[in-house]
Write a protein that holds these residues in place. Structure first.
Motif, PDB file in Angstrom:
ATOM      1  N   LYS A 173       0.822  -1.212   0.000  1.00 18.83           N
ATOM      2  CA  LYS A 173       0.000   0.000   0.000  1.00 18.83           C
ATOM      3  C   LYS A 173       0.856   1.262   0.000  1.00 18.83           C
ATOM      4  CE  LYS A 173      -4.298   1.698   2.031  1.00 18.83           C
ATOM      5  NZ  LYS A 173      -5.342   1.442   3.058  1.00 18.83           N
ATOM      6  N   GLN A 174       2.022   1.213   0.634  1.00 13.31           N
ATOM      7  CA  GLN A 174       2.876   2.392   0.698  1.00 13.31           C
ATOM      8  C   GLN A 174       3.483   2.746  -0.659  1.00 13.31           C
ATOM      9  OE1 GLN A 174       3.487  -0.508   2.119  1.00 13.31           O
ATOM     10  NE2 GLN A 174       5.658  -1.114   2.016  1.00 13.31           N
ATOM     11  N   ASN A 175       3.376   1.832  -1.620  1.00  9.80           N
ATOM     12  CA  ASN A 175       3.926   2.082  -2.955  1.00  9.80           C
ATOM     13  C   ASN A 175       2.880   2.564  -3.952  1.00  9.80           C
ATOM     14  OD1 ASN A 175       6.454   1.418  -2.126  1.00  9.80           O
ATOM     15  ND2 ASN A 175       6.519  -0.601  -3.090  1.00  9.80           N
ATOM     16  N   THR A 176       1.774   3.070  -3.432  1.00  7.94           N
ATOM     17  CA  THR A 176       0.724   3.569  -4.317  1.00  7.94           C
ATOM     18  C   THR A 176       0.368   5.008  -3.951  1.00  7.94           C
ATOM     19  OG1 THR A 176      -1.424   3.036  -5.292  1.00  7.94           O
ATOM     20  CG2 THR A 176      -1.255   2.803  -2.917  1.00  7.94           C
ATOM     21  N   VAL A 177      -0.012   5.783  -4.963  1.00  6.70           N
ATOM     22  CA  VAL A 177      -0.473   7.161  -4.761  1.00  6.70           C
ATOM     23  C   VAL A 177      -1.886   7.252  -5.313  1.00  6.70           C
ATOM     24  CG1 VAL A 177      -0.105   9.598  -5.300  1.00  6.70           C
ATOM     25  CG2 VAL A 177       1.864   8.078  -4.923  1.00  6.70           C
ATOM     26  N   THR A 178      -2.833   7.624  -4.451  1.00  9.38           N
ATOM     27  CA  THR A 178      -4.239   7.704  -4.850  1.00  9.38           C
ATOM     28  C   THR A 178      -4.663   9.163  -5.021  1.00  9.38           C
ATOM     29  OG1 THR A 178      -4.958   7.675  -2.548  1.00  9.38           O
ATOM     30  CG2 THR A 178      -4.779   5.549  -3.662  1.00  9.38           C
ATOM     31  N   TYR A 179      -5.800   9.348  -5.701  1.00  8.22           N
ATOM     32  CA  TYR A 179      -6.280  10.698  -5.998  1.00  8.22           C
ATOM     33  C   TYR A 179      -7.773  10.795  -5.705  1.00  8.22           C
ATOM     34  CZ  TYR A 179      -1.758  11.050  -8.251  1.00  8.22           C
ATOM     35  OH  TYR A 179      -0.399  11.051  -8.495  1.00  8.22           O
ATOM     36  N   THR A 225       1.838   4.062  -9.328  1.00 11.58           N
ATOM     37  CA  THR A 225       2.492   2.947  -8.643  1.00 11.58           C
ATOM     38  C   THR A 225       4.006   3.069  -8.676  1.00 11.58           C
ATOM     39  OG1 THR A 225       0.670   1.464  -9.256  1.00 11.58           O
ATOM     40  CG2 THR A 225       2.731   0.425  -8.568  1.00 11.58           C
ATOM     41  N   LYS A 226       4.616   2.864  -7.512  1.00 11.54           N
ATOM     42  CA  LYS A 226       6.062   2.663  -7.448  1.00 11.54           C
ATOM     43  C   LYS A 226       6.306   1.153  -7.499  1.00 11.54           C
ATOM     44  CE  LYS A 226      10.181   3.279  -4.565  1.00 11.54           C
ATOM     45  NZ  LYS A 226      10.695   3.724  -3.250  1.00 11.54           N
ATOM     46  N   ILE A 227       6.983   0.710  -8.532  1.00 11.66           N
ATOM     47  CA  ILE A 227       7.199  -0.721  -8.742  1.00 11.66           C
ATOM     48  C   ILE A 227       8.260  -1.242  -7.763  1.00 11.66           C
ATOM     49  CG2 ILE A 227       7.840  -2.506 -10.408  1.00 11.66           C
ATOM     50  CD1 ILE A 227       5.289  -1.049 -11.160  1.00 11.66           C
ATOM     51  N   ASN A 228       7.943  -2.331  -7.101  1.00 13.22           N
ATOM     52  CA  ASN A 228       8.952  -3.055  -6.326  1.00 13.22           C
ATOM     53  C   ASN A 228       9.762  -3.873  -7.335  1.00 13.22           C
ATOM     54  OD1 ASN A 228      10.367  -5.084  -4.896  1.00 13.22           O
ATOM     55  ND2 ASN A 228       8.948  -4.920  -3.165  1.00 13.22           N
ATOM     56  N   ILE A 229      10.896  -3.340  -7.712  1.00 16.34           N
ATOM     57  CA  ILE A 229      11.632  -3.904  -8.844  1.00 16.34           C
ATOM     58  C   ILE A 229      12.153  -5.303  -8.547  1.00 16.34           C
ATOM     59  CG2 ILE A 229      13.704  -3.607 -10.250  1.00 16.34           C
ATOM     60  CD1 ILE A 229      13.083  -0.589 -10.227  1.00 16.34           C
ATOM     61  N   ALA A 230      12.624  -5.535  -7.344  1.00  8.69           N
ATOM     62  CA  ALA A 230      13.112  -6.881  -7.001  1.00  8.69           C
ATOM     63  C   ALA A 230      11.989  -7.904  -7.125  1.00  8.69           C
ATOM     64  CB  ALA A 230      13.683  -6.872  -5.580  1.00  8.69           C
ATOM     65  N   SER A 231      10.797  -7.524  -6.669  1.00  8.10           N
ATOM     66  CA  SER A 231       9.648  -8.418  -6.765  1.00  8.10           C
ATOM     67  C   SER A 231       9.285  -8.683  -8.219  1.00  8.10           C
ATOM     68  CB  SER A 231       8.456  -7.799  -6.023  1.00  8.10           C
ATOM     69  OG  SER A 231       7.250  -8.444  -6.361  1.00  8.10           O
ATOM     70  N   LEU A 232       9.284  -7.627  -9.040  1.00  8.13           N
ATOM     71  CA  LEU A 232       8.935  -7.787 -10.454  1.00  8.13           C
ATOM     72  C   LEU A 232       9.938  -8.683 -11.170  1.00  8.13           C
ATOM     73  CD1 LEU A 232       7.350  -7.138 -13.013  1.00  8.13           C
ATOM     74  CD2 LEU A 232       8.709  -5.036 -13.228  1.00  8.13           C
ATOM     75  N   ILE A 233      11.220  -8.446 -10.957  1.00 10.40           N
ATOM     76  CA  ILE A 233      12.245  -9.266 -11.621  1.00 10.40           C
ATOM     77  C   ILE A 233      12.088 -10.731 -11.226  1.00 10.40           C
ATOM     78  CG2 ILE A 233      14.716  -9.731 -11.785  1.00 10.40           C
ATOM     79  CD1 ILE A 233      13.884  -7.247 -13.329  1.00 10.40           C
ATOM     80  N   GLN A 234      11.793 -10.968  -9.951  1.00  8.87           N
ATOM     81  CA  GLN A 234      11.607 -12.340  -9.480  1.00  8.87           C
ATOM     82  C   GLN A 234      10.436 -13.007 -10.198  1.00  8.87           C
ATOM     83  OE1 GLN A 234      10.560 -12.722  -5.336  1.00  8.87           O
ATOM     84  NE2 GLN A 234      11.195 -14.860  -5.227  1.00  8.87           N
TER      85      GLN A 234
END
Length: 355
Positions: A173-179, A225-234
């Motif tokens: 949730k901390q990696n998202t920006v809502t409007y 969204t801020k991508i969790n890059i380590a998670s995505l690569i995995q």
């Protein structure tokens, strides 16, 4: 002036669609998908010819494309993502966007890419131009369940598309920006009562819903969204074990059946309540030149004016249907050949049969 037409079509033929967008029931793949990747790829080739798209000027080395959005549903750490993909796969990584590139340029670049990475959105229909063996990576914002929104997964996995599909969801949730204060059609929820606003803000998954004005869906799908890059690569590495791309992936392309030939139908009526429909056809032209383990024929029968189909899988080139066949009724009949269970040929021209 009066214009008369013997036949007309409004909108898309149902034969060419693979997905229903949730106007009557929550969205999902069509129950009766009549189109295969072969027809989609024929359409892509036709479009490229009409657009006069050539691969001249396309990077010669293999490359990854990140589809960039500039207005909403942003990737907040896009530059970091591009660098990480380039380093992980040792491939050039470029961005395209609807604002900065012409449609023809996007088609040209995607048609030679090894991987396409994009947030969920209509731009992903461009994946139909990817070459066989390429990879589609679809990114989903927080609280959006990838299993509930699968038009591009369905497209990528149609028999004959030969694409690898990967879905990644932001679960932090901390990696998202809502409007919440935007207009309602851009995901704002300020027009709702306070209790409903609080419920939506605290929700961790958008429930299944109908198209197209569900406020919780709009609120979440228009997040950045801020991508969790380590998670995505995995997640990508679980599917793509080596360097991605059509030149390196081992795909059993197979030889697909041609259309069945000389399809015919004949009806007989027994009284006012019973009827039979006999359908026959000849084998595809290329069958006699191929060594094929198993040959089946798929037949769809639709009562004219209805939205549902009766599907049949047959081993022979003729069959008489009696179940659910009504007298004095028009039926549409589609027939195609299937090799080895998963190599689907194109449907022959539709038959109009009257009992």
């Amino acid at each position: 002036r009066l214009l008369c037409f013997t036949k007309s079509y409004v909108g898309l033929s149902k034969i060419t669609t693979w997905y229903q967008y949730g106007f009557v029931q929550p969205q999902g793949p069509k129950a009766n998908i009549l189109v295969s990747g072969n027809e989609i790829r024929q359409f892509a080739k036709f479009m490229m010819e009409k657009l006069n798209v050539s691969l001249e000027g396309t990077p010669q080395e293999e490359y990854i494309i990140v589809f960039s959005r500039t207005i909403n549903r942003l990737i907040l750490n896009e530059a970091e993502l591009i660098l990480a993909l380039a380093q992980e796969f040792q491939m050039k990584t470029i961005t395209v966007s609807l604002e900065d590139h012409t449609f023809s340029d996007i088609v040209r670049l995607i048609s030679n890419a090894s991987m396409l990475v994009s947030m969920h959105g209509a731009q992903l229909v461009m994946s139909l131009f990817l070459p066989r063996g390429a990879t589609v990576v679809e990114l989903f914002p927080y609280a959006i369940n990838p299993e509930h929104y699968t038009p591009y997964k369905t497209l990528s996995t149609l028999p004959g598309m030969d694409l690898q599909y990967i879905a990644w969801q932001n679960t932090e949730k901390q990696n998202t920006v809502t409007y919440p204060d935007r207009p309602w059609d851009q995901g704002g929820i300020a027009h709702l009562d306070k209790i409903e606003q609080d419920r939506i803000m605290k929700s961790t998954e958008v429930p299944r819903h109908l198209c197209c004005r569900n406020p919780e869906w709009l609120f979440r799908i228009y997040q950045d969204t801020k991508i969790n890059i380590a998670s995505l690569i995995q997640v990508i590495r679980q599917t793509v074990k080596s360097k991605p791309g059509p030149k390196r992936q081992k795909w059993a392309s197979g030889l697909y059946p041609g259309k069945v030939r000389d399809a015919k139908c004949q009806a007989s009526v027994q009284g006012t309540a019973e009827a039979k429909l006999s359908v026959s056809w000849q084998i595809p032209w290329n069958l006699k030149y191929l060594k094929v383990r198993e040959v089946k024929y798929e037949v769809w029968i639709q009562e004219q004016g209805e939205n549902t189909y009766m599907p049949y899988i047959l081993s022979h080139q003729n069959h008489t249907f009696s179940d659910n066949i009504k007298p004095f009724t028009n039926y549409l009949v589609w027939i195609r050949c299937i090799f080895n269970k998963n190599l689907l040929g194109p449907f022959a021209d539709v038959l109009l049969c009257s009992t």
